[in-house]
Structure formats: structure tokens, C-alpha cells
Design an enzyme around this catalytic site. Sequence first.
Site, PDB file in Angstrom:
ATOM      1  CB  SER A 107     -40.080  -3.657  74.274  1.00  0.00           C
ATOM      2  OG  SER A 107     -40.967  -4.305  75.155  1.00  0.00           O
ATOM      3  CG  ASP A 258     -42.639  -7.975  76.519  1.00  0.00           C
ATOM      4  OD1 ASP A 258     -41.996  -9.024  76.716  1.00  0.00           O
ATOM      5  OD2 ASP A 258     -42.282  -6.868  76.963  1.00  0.00           O
ATOM      6  CG  ASP A 260     -38.138  -7.116  75.350  1.00  0.00           C
ATOM      7  OD1 ASP A 260     -39.360  -7.129  75.552  1.00  0.00           O
ATOM      8  OD2 ASP A 260     -37.360  -6.390  75.993  1.00  0.00           O
ATOM      9  CG  ASP A 262     -38.695  -7.398  79.158  1.00  0.00           C
ATOM     10  OD1 ASP A 262     -39.764  -7.424  78.510  1.00  0.00           O
ATOM     11  OD2 ASP A 262     -38.083  -6.348  79.393  1.00  0.00           O
TER      12      ASP A 262
END
Length: 483
Positions: A107, A258, A260, A262
Site C-alpha cells: 500500500s 494511495d 495500491d 484502493d
Amino acid sequence: MPSSDAVDLSALIKAYDVRGVVPEELNADVARAIGAAFADVVAVPEGASSVVIGHDMRPSGPELVEAFADGIAGRGVDVVLIGLCSTDGLYFASGSLATPGAMFTASHNPAQYNGIKLCRAGARPVGQDTGLARVRELAGEYLGTSVPAVADDERGTVSERDMLAEYAAFLRSLVDLSGIRPLKVVVDAGNGMGGFTVPAVLGTGAGLPELPLDVVPLYFELDGTFPNHEANPLEPANLRDLQAAVVEHGADLGLAFDGDADRCFVVDENGDPVSPSAITALVGLREVAREQAAGHATPTVIHNLITSRVVPDLLTAAGARTVRTRVGHSFIKAQMAENEAVFGGEHSAHYYFRDFFFADTGMLAALHVLAALGGQPHPLSALAEVYQPYVASGEINSRVASVKAARARVVEAYVTQQGAGPVEVDELDGLTVSHWDGHPRWWFNLRASNTEPLLRLNVEAADEDIMEKVRDDVLALVRQGES
């Protein structure tokens, strides 16, 4: 009972995902063992014939994916590699292919980290109580002895499949932007996976029709070393470039993703952040109205207990049922499925949709914001104003010598003595004290960190003065006697 030779993976495999430093904590050998354990704990018992695997832009991703896939294939389960993707892209693959999945990402964590988010078929979460504890135990045993494998002629196959276009088309099918007024939008991908997914979903990169959007890209180059700023828009410093660019370009809004991709954060035409609670209310009302138009009288929306009171206020007034949960995606996802909720939102900018396999997707939330803004003539600051009537402190962390003692001082002052007048108290997640039904209106939540001697405070009130007074009073009690 774990073998005495088992390797302790508790520092790497946490309650909800796998995350650690490469290669000290997470390397090819560890990934292979986790892959074999995931096959044995999740894929094989579910009767799954394959597992789908994706990864973000971190340099360590391909090697870890190869090893993880080898561990799965070694247990007789096929592997489908979808390559670079966002976390919600992996959830889409798991949901649409009805197969368990693994997303290699850390992340927003710094470049030296990587990790794995695991899910069952249909993007259902794998957490501490839904298989991850057993995966951790079994992977540790495999590392301590050897990773088991079936005979060569029984090994699973490994194939590749590009699903970006399918992902983009699916999201576009859920929100129609074709009729909105033209919008200029600055997007800060933070060198993360938004730079891969935004051109496909908001642009024509996946072969979809052009939308009435003028996208100004910031940091779309995939670079897992994050050379410009951390890919964590929750930190105000990481929004500054986006805020400046929105004003510079005269844009209608800005979006930040962010690492990743999501989570999605929004700033208005003035560069001012629109709170995730306001986005939760805005998107929730859109989804509720759509459900009601389809004949569903009382749709359900999930929100965690840190979101603004505007969320249940507006949604209840619109005829929805709201369910308040603990902080954390596993709790939201469980409540989403249990309540057949149409939508769910968190203060951390995770947004969950029934029509996206009850999973979280920042991109779908962004599409809703664009549709709402482009479907009326007013600027985003005016549109968002109705969803931000209250004043919040944001999350404030205090390091204390004794969490228990600090909490006790707050309970004594606000609950036992009731010096602030009658209050409502609950302990769903930490301590929540509410004076929302009285005057003046305020509430606060005090939660302990799971990993550090920290107390996290969130305060909301009807106006700035009251918020600051409650915030300062509670912080003084928490930090009393601390150096």
C-alpha cells in the site's frame, strides 16, 4: 500444534494481511511457503481450481509473485497471473473469475516494504479469524521443514491474463459519466498504481469511449521508490502538490490515490480537502437513491464509528438504514456482506460497494464524485458544503506511559463525574462519549493502538470552539503527567 522447527511469522503476517521488509522479513522462500499454505488453507478446501495473483509497481513484486505462484502450483492448484494491477483490480479479478486471489502490495508503506492481501473467491476477505492465522501457522511449519509439493505431473499450471480492460469496462458500467458537463481534474497517482488504472478508467487507455474529462496527470510514472512523495494521501503533506496543481490549472477538482490505488482522496476547486466522511455521505446518498428507484425501500449503508455524524444523519433522513462498525476493513466487509449493504465508507477513504463484490474501490468512489459534480452546475466546494456541516479534529495520537491509566482519567472526568452533563457511552471500539443529543453537540472517540502505547483521539462538534474545547480537555487528561 506447530512443529518445534516452525518459523515464527507473527511479525510478518498480521491480523489482516502480510507486510514486511524485503528481503529480511519477506523473500522468495517465505512467499513460496505462504503460497503453499494459502493453497492448503483456502484454495483446496474451497474446491478452487485456480488462484489469481496481481502485484503493484514495487521492484520486489515480480520475484515474490513467482515464488508464491510456485508454492501454489506445487500443491496442484492452477495460477492466473494478471501482472500489474491496483488492489481493487485484483478484487475485480477474484470476483469476476470467482477464484481466490492474492495481491502483492504494501500500500502506502515505504519502498523497502512489500506484502500480500489475500482473499477468498468472490473477493471475500481472509483475516485473522477467516483463515489467515492458519496460513501463518502452516507457512511457518513449511519454512521450518520443507514446502510440500505434489508430483510433477500433478502440478498446477501457470498462465497469464490481462484484465485491465475488463476492470475498466466493469467500473464504467456502474456509473454513467457520458452526459456530465466537461470537467478538468488533476490526478496525483503518487507514482503508484493510479498511474496505471486512471488512463484506463477515466481515459481511453483500455479502448473505452472518451469521457468529457480533461485529466491533468501528476506522478503517473510507476516507481515503487516513491521519488516525489509518499503515496499516502491521508498525510496532509502528501496532498500539497495536488492542491497547488488544482489551483494552478483552474481545475474543477483533484483526486489522489494511495500506492495500491484502493483509496481515493478528493480536493475541491480551491485545493481544500473534502473529508472522506463527506464523500461517504455523497456516494451513500447516490447509491441509496438508486436502490430506492429500483424499488428497494430501505437500503443499508455501513460506516465506521470515526466517520462524521453527518453520514447517519443524512442517510437516515433519506430513508436508509445505517450500521455503525468498528474501525478496520475486515469489520466493514463482514458487515457489508451480513447486511447486504449497498455501500460502506470509512474515515480513512476506503469505500465499499455491494456491486463491486462488497469490496473497496477508490476508483468507483471517484466516478461517483465526478458524476455528482458534473451532473449539476455548482463548484465542488458548494456541493460538498452540505456534507461537511460539522467540525472535526482529525485523528490525534498521544504516546503515553500507561494506556489504561490515561483512559481511566478520561472515564473519570467524562463518565463517572459526568461533569459535561448527561452523555452516551459505548465501547464498540475504544471509548466513545457522545453529547450529540444535548447542547452543545459534540462527541469523541479514544482508541488504543494495537501495536504501540498510543491513544488515538477523534473529536467532532457542531462548531469550531466546542470542538477545540473538548479536544484540548481530553488531550490534557490523556497527557497528564506525561513528559
